[in-house]
Design a protein around this motif. Structure first.
Motif, PDB file in Angstrom:
ATOM      1  N   LEU A 106      -5.970  11.721  -0.277  1.00  0.00           N
ATOM      2  CA  LEU A 106      -5.073  11.550  -1.167  1.00  0.00           C
ATOM      3  C   LEU A 106      -5.328  12.285  -2.441  1.00  0.00           C
ATOM      4  O   LEU A 106      -4.732  12.946  -3.188  1.00  0.00           O
ATOM      5  N   MET A 155      -4.987  15.847  -2.947  1.00  0.00           N
ATOM      6  CA  MET A 155      -3.784  16.543  -3.344  1.00  0.00           C
ATOM      7  C   MET A 155      -3.506  17.040  -4.864  1.00  0.00           C
ATOM      8  O   MET A 155      -3.006  17.663  -5.333  1.00  0.00           O
ATOM      9  N   TYR A 156      -4.763  16.330  -5.753  1.00  0.00           N
ATOM     10  CA  TYR A 156      -4.805  16.755  -7.244  1.00  0.00           C
ATOM     11  C   TYR A 156      -5.912  17.336  -7.541  1.00  0.00           C
ATOM     12  O   TYR A 156      -5.990  17.811  -8.700  1.00  0.00           O
ATOM     13  N   ILE A 177      -1.524  10.749 -13.345  1.00  0.00           N
ATOM     14  CA  ILE A 177      -0.704  10.585 -11.987  1.00  0.00           C
ATOM     15  C   ILE A 177      -0.510   9.168 -11.830  1.00  0.00           C
ATOM     16  O   ILE A 177      -1.394   8.476 -12.058  1.00  0.00           O
ATOM     17  N   ASP A 178       0.636   8.819 -11.667  1.00  0.00           N
ATOM     18  CA  ASP A 178       0.920   7.430 -11.164  1.00  0.00           C
ATOM     19  C   ASP A 178      -0.036   6.751 -10.028  1.00  0.00           C
ATOM     20  O   ASP A 178      -0.077   7.505  -8.873  1.00  0.00           O
ATOM     21  N   PHE A 179      -0.418   5.675 -10.434  1.00  0.00           N
ATOM     22  CA  PHE A 179      -1.512   4.927  -9.269  1.00  0.00           C
ATOM     23  C   PHE A 179      -2.666   6.018  -9.176  1.00  0.00           C
ATOM     24  O   PHE A 179      -3.456   5.573  -8.118  1.00  0.00           O
ATOM     25  N   GLY A 180      -2.716   6.989  -9.806  1.00  0.00           N
ATOM     26  CA  GLY A 180      -4.077   7.966  -9.632  1.00  0.00           C
ATOM     27  C   GLY A 180      -5.452   7.146  -9.712  1.00  0.00           C
ATOM     28  O   GLY A 180      -6.333   7.176  -8.945  1.00  0.00           O
ATOM     29  N   ARG A 192       4.270   6.837  -5.170  1.00  0.00           N
ATOM     30  CA  ARG A 192       4.585   6.896  -6.433  1.00  0.00           C
ATOM     31  C   ARG A 192       3.475   8.139  -6.740  1.00  0.00           C
ATOM     32  O   ARG A 192       3.776   8.824  -7.528  1.00  0.00           O
ATOM     33  N   TYR A 193       2.411   7.877  -6.354  1.00  0.00           N
ATOM     34  CA  TYR A 193       1.291   8.907  -6.580  1.00  0.00           C
ATOM     35  C   TYR A 193       1.594  10.197  -6.107  1.00  0.00           C
ATOM     36  O   TYR A 193       1.463  11.247  -6.661  1.00  0.00           O
ATOM     37  N   LEU A 194       2.253  10.122  -4.803  1.00  0.00           N
ATOM     38  CA  LEU A 194       2.655  11.535  -4.418  1.00  0.00           C
ATOM     39  C   LEU A 194       3.762  12.132  -5.235  1.00  0.00           C
ATOM     40  O   LEU A 194       4.070  13.270  -5.229  1.00  0.00           O
ATOM     41  N   ALA A 195       4.677  11.103  -5.547  1.00  0.00           N
ATOM     42  CA  ALA A 195       5.778  11.652  -5.980  1.00  0.00           C
ATOM     43  C   ALA A 195       5.906  12.181  -7.715  1.00  0.00           C
ATOM     44  O   ALA A 195       6.609  12.672  -8.263  1.00  0.00           O
ATOM     45  N   ALA A 196       4.618  11.800  -8.230  1.00  0.00           N
ATOM     46  CA  ALA A 196       4.574  11.759  -9.574  1.00  0.00           C
ATOM     47  C   ALA A 196       5.009  13.239 -10.221  1.00  0.00           C
ATOM     48  O   ALA A 196       5.613  13.499 -11.204  1.00  0.00           O
ATOM     49  N   PRO A 197       4.427  14.306  -9.604  1.00  0.00           N
ATOM     50  CA  PRO A 197       4.828  15.626 -10.270  1.00  0.00           C
ATOM     51  C   PRO A 197       6.127  16.175  -9.953  1.00  0.00           C
ATOM     52  O   PRO A 197       6.712  16.434 -10.957  1.00  0.00           O
ATOM     53  N   TYR A 254       3.922   1.966  -1.520  1.00  0.00           N
ATOM     54  CA  TYR A 254       4.536   2.023  -2.749  1.00  0.00           C
ATOM     55  C   TYR A 254       3.374   2.706  -3.613  1.00  0.00           C
ATOM     56  O   TYR A 254       3.959   3.812  -4.159  1.00  0.00           O
ATOM     57  N   PRO A 255       2.475   2.605  -3.972  1.00  0.00           N
ATOM     58  CA  PRO A 255       1.495   3.319  -4.827  1.00  0.00           C
ATOM     59  C   PRO A 255       1.411   4.535  -4.311  1.00  0.00           C
ATOM     60  O   PRO A 255       1.367   5.593  -4.955  1.00  0.00           O
ATOM     61  N   VAL A 256       0.799   4.574  -2.868  1.00  0.00           N
ATOM     62  CA  VAL A 256       0.854   6.104  -2.451  1.00  0.00           C
ATOM     63  C   VAL A 256       1.924   7.071  -2.531  1.00  0.00           C
ATOM     64  O   VAL A 256       2.030   7.863  -3.060  1.00  0.00           O
ATOM     65  N   ARG A 302       8.480  13.948 -10.167  1.00  0.00           N
ATOM     66  CA  ARG A 302       9.301  13.179 -11.246  1.00  0.00           C
ATOM     67  C   ARG A 302       9.149  14.027 -12.570  1.00  0.00           C
ATOM     68  O   ARG A 302      10.100  14.012 -13.183  1.00  0.00           O
ATOM     69  N   PHE A 304       0.756  -1.076  -0.004  1.00  0.00           N
ATOM     70  CA  PHE A 304      -0.111   0.030  -0.067  1.00  0.00           C
ATOM     71  C   PHE A 304       0.663   1.235   0.023  1.00  0.00           C
ATOM     72  O   PHE A 304       0.612   2.326  -0.534  1.00  0.00           O
ATOM     73  N   LEU A 319      -5.679   4.027  -9.379  1.00  0.00           N
ATOM     74  CA  LEU A 319      -6.225   3.099  -8.247  1.00  0.00           C
ATOM     75  C   LEU A 319      -6.623   3.827  -6.734  1.00  0.00           C
ATOM     76  O   LEU A 319      -7.583   3.337  -6.645  1.00  0.00           O
ATOM     77  N   ILE A 320      -6.254   4.945  -6.692  1.00  0.00           N
ATOM     78  CA  ILE A 320      -6.608   5.635  -5.600  1.00  0.00           C
ATOM     79  C   ILE A 320      -8.135   6.111  -5.710  1.00  0.00           C
ATOM     80  O   ILE A 320      -8.693   6.018  -4.982  1.00  0.00           O
TER      81      ILE A 320
END
Ligand code: FES
Lengths: 166, 373
Positions: free
Chosen positions: B67, B70-71, B89-92, A48-53, A44-46, A55, A42, B94-95
């Motif tokens: 979460l 945030m976007y 967004i990565d895994f967006g 990556r989700y937060l780190a996307a911008p 890891y996806p979170v 990156r 759980f 999924l969330i």
């Protein structure tokens, strides 16, 4: 956990209780491992989700040159502020016609610097740092390093100006 | 994890960390209290878990909702920001999928919880306030769902909200109130999104948490109710298990199951995003509300066939409101003193309600899908 170890060898523990405590220990390790797997699955996806911008910005920052159309070049004695990738940069058009380009991020604590035409130097308002407007060298105040410089390439006198990471 | 499970064992000597905390926070007192609390153990114990499962999904909503915040950008850019979350967004995806799935599962769990409380007659004295606060939580959950449904502003969201708001608008005097206070204009627009957003992420959570605290405090105070079949047994024949750690571990196991189910659904069936809402485009064929509003929607449709126009709407809304009020007053009809015949009648009434709602929902979907094809 420590209680279990202290219970260990010297005491005449029966085989039964030792087996039980070993099993309890194994169960605890197993539970811990499963818990860690869940946390990772759980987390890891979170992450990556937060780190996307960040990156995306890093990808943007990786560009090596920017082309500036001729009509955007400022008149002599003034400056053009623009974005080189994700960060601000400045193209100074000196009164004598020379063009230089620097990163506009102060090497002290990251404020955006400004070109002051009257003094013909680059000034940082945050802590009063001053840079040379031709070389980018830090001349006074807190900045520890010169401003990084970009090459300015003009293939033709009327065509676009290309600035390049050195 | 391992630390706390070690304190579960009956051995009194605990680690130095426990002692350090205990000296300052009085953990012993809490543990003794939790251990003294018991939960009845009988054939219907399964139904005791549904309140906890509802709570679990609510917690998932809080986390995944934060979460998404945030976007997500309410207002004009709502659709674009949700598209970004879903595709860029990565895994967006999924969330967002987890948030939508968990919302639906939460509504389902709350309904199951309510009906199990109903059939166990757990609304009887002294638990009336538990019943009422629970109904308020159900209502809030549905408003959560309704307001959240609009936020992506795709075409389904837009028209479903338009239709949903037009229903109360048909009540005398309600039209201007809804337009001015809820919708912020004659139609659903980005102003409406902004308002629903404030409602969805600030107002509702605050109110919900308050009512939830009250609800949980009551559960703690009165404990789990015995179903009538157990109440008739003499005291020594009733079994119970300690709340801590036994029931709590089972609760946790249920939560783990719920988490796995949610993950699976969110992963395998990602929540879709329709095309951007366009007020000029025709409403898509077979438009319908979320399943938990389907029975009301269908009831209005059916009534409208016999009593057309405003009168039909009024009748439908009136019937449903009356039903809701009656449902809330059940603890006054079905008291222990009122006798077995009344109790049985109420149980049949409850069954009729479940079947009625289910039938209307199935019928609603049947019509929607046969139109869509
Ligand atoms: S940040 Fe520029 S001088 Fe400190």
């Amino acid at each position: 956990m420590p209680e279990q170890e202290s219970k260990g060898d010297p005491a005449p523990a029966t085989e039964m209780s030792e087996a039980v405590s070993r099993r309890a220990f194994a169960a605890r390790v197993g539970l811990g491992a499963v818990g860690a797997c869940y946390a990772a699955a759980f987390g890891y996806p979170v992450y990556r989700y937060l780190a996307a911008p960040a990156r995306d910005a890093a990808e943007l920052a990786a560009i090596t040159e920017v082309t500036i159309p001729r009509e955007n070049i400022p008149p002599a004695g003034s400056v053009l502020m623009f974005k080189f990738g994700a960060k601000p940069a400045m193209l100074i058009h000196h009164a004598d016609g020379g063009k230089v380009c620097f990163s506009a991020v102060c090497t002290h604590l990251g404020c955006t610097v400004q070109y002051q035409a009257a003094e013909d130097h680059i000034h940082c308002a945050c802590h009063g740092g001053v840079y040379d407007s031709r070389t980018g060298k830090n001349v006074s105040g807190p900045p520890p390093k010169p401003l990084p410089r970009f090459d300015v390439i003009e293939e033709t006198p009327d065509g676009p100006v290309v600035v390049k990471r050195v | 994890m391992a630390q706390s499970s070690s304190s579960v064992s009956d051995a009194p000597p605990r680690g130095p960390i426990y002692e350090w905390l205990n000296d300052r926070l009085g953990l012993d007192w809490f543990l003794a209290f939790a251990r003294k609390k018991t939960v009845p153990d009988h054939a219907h114990t399964f139904w005791y878990y549904w309140g906890g499962i509802s709570l679990f999904f609510f917690v998932v909503q809080l986390v995944s909702g934060i979460l998404l915040l945030m976007y997500y950008r309410p207002g004009e850019q709502a659709y674009d920001s949700v598209r970004e979350i879903t595709y860029a967004i990565d895994f967006g995806w999924l969330i967002r999928s987890a948030h939508s799935w968990s919302a639906n599962l939460m509504v389902l769990a709350v309904f199951i919880h309510m009906f199990s409380v109903f059939f166990m007659k757990a609304y009887r004295k002294p638990r009336e306030f538990g019943w009422w606060s629970g109904l308020v939580l159900l209502g809030l959950t549905m408003v959560f769902g309704f307001s959240g449904y609009l936020l992506p502003m795709d075409d389904l969201a837009y028209f479903a909200t338009q239709v949903g708001l037009n229903i109360p608008k048909s009540l005398p005097g309600m039209g201007p109130i809804i337009e001015q206070l809820v919708q912020g204009g004659p139609d659903v627009s980005s102003v409406t999104i902004q308002r629903f957003f404030a409602l969805h992420v600030v107002v509702l959570p605050l109110v919900f948490l308050g009512v939830l605290a009250f609800h949980l405090w009551l559960v703690f105070k009165h404990g789990s109710a015995l179903p009538p079949s157990e109440e008739v047994k003499p005291e020594p024949q009733r079994r119970s298990i300690p709340f801590f750690p036994n029931f709590m571990l089972k609760d946790l196991a249920m939560w783990l199951f719920a988490l796995n189910l949610l993950t699976l659904l969110a992963f395998l069936y990602p929540w879709p995003l329709g095309p951007q809402a366009d007020p000029l485009a025709a409403a898509p064929e077979g438009i319908h509300p979320e399943w938990y509003f389907m029975s009301q929607f269908q009831a209005l449709k059916v009534i409208g066939r016999y009593v057309p126009g405003m009168a039909g709407e009024l009748l439908g809304i009136g019937l449903f409101s009356m039903g809701g009020v009656l449902w809330g007053l059940i603890p006054f009809f079905d008291t222990r003193k009122a006798g077995a015949a009344r109790a049985r009648a109420i149980t049949w009434f409850g069954l009729a309600v479940v079947l009625g709602l289910a039938a209307l929902t199935v019928m609603g979907y049947w019509e929607v899908w046969s139109v869509a094809e």
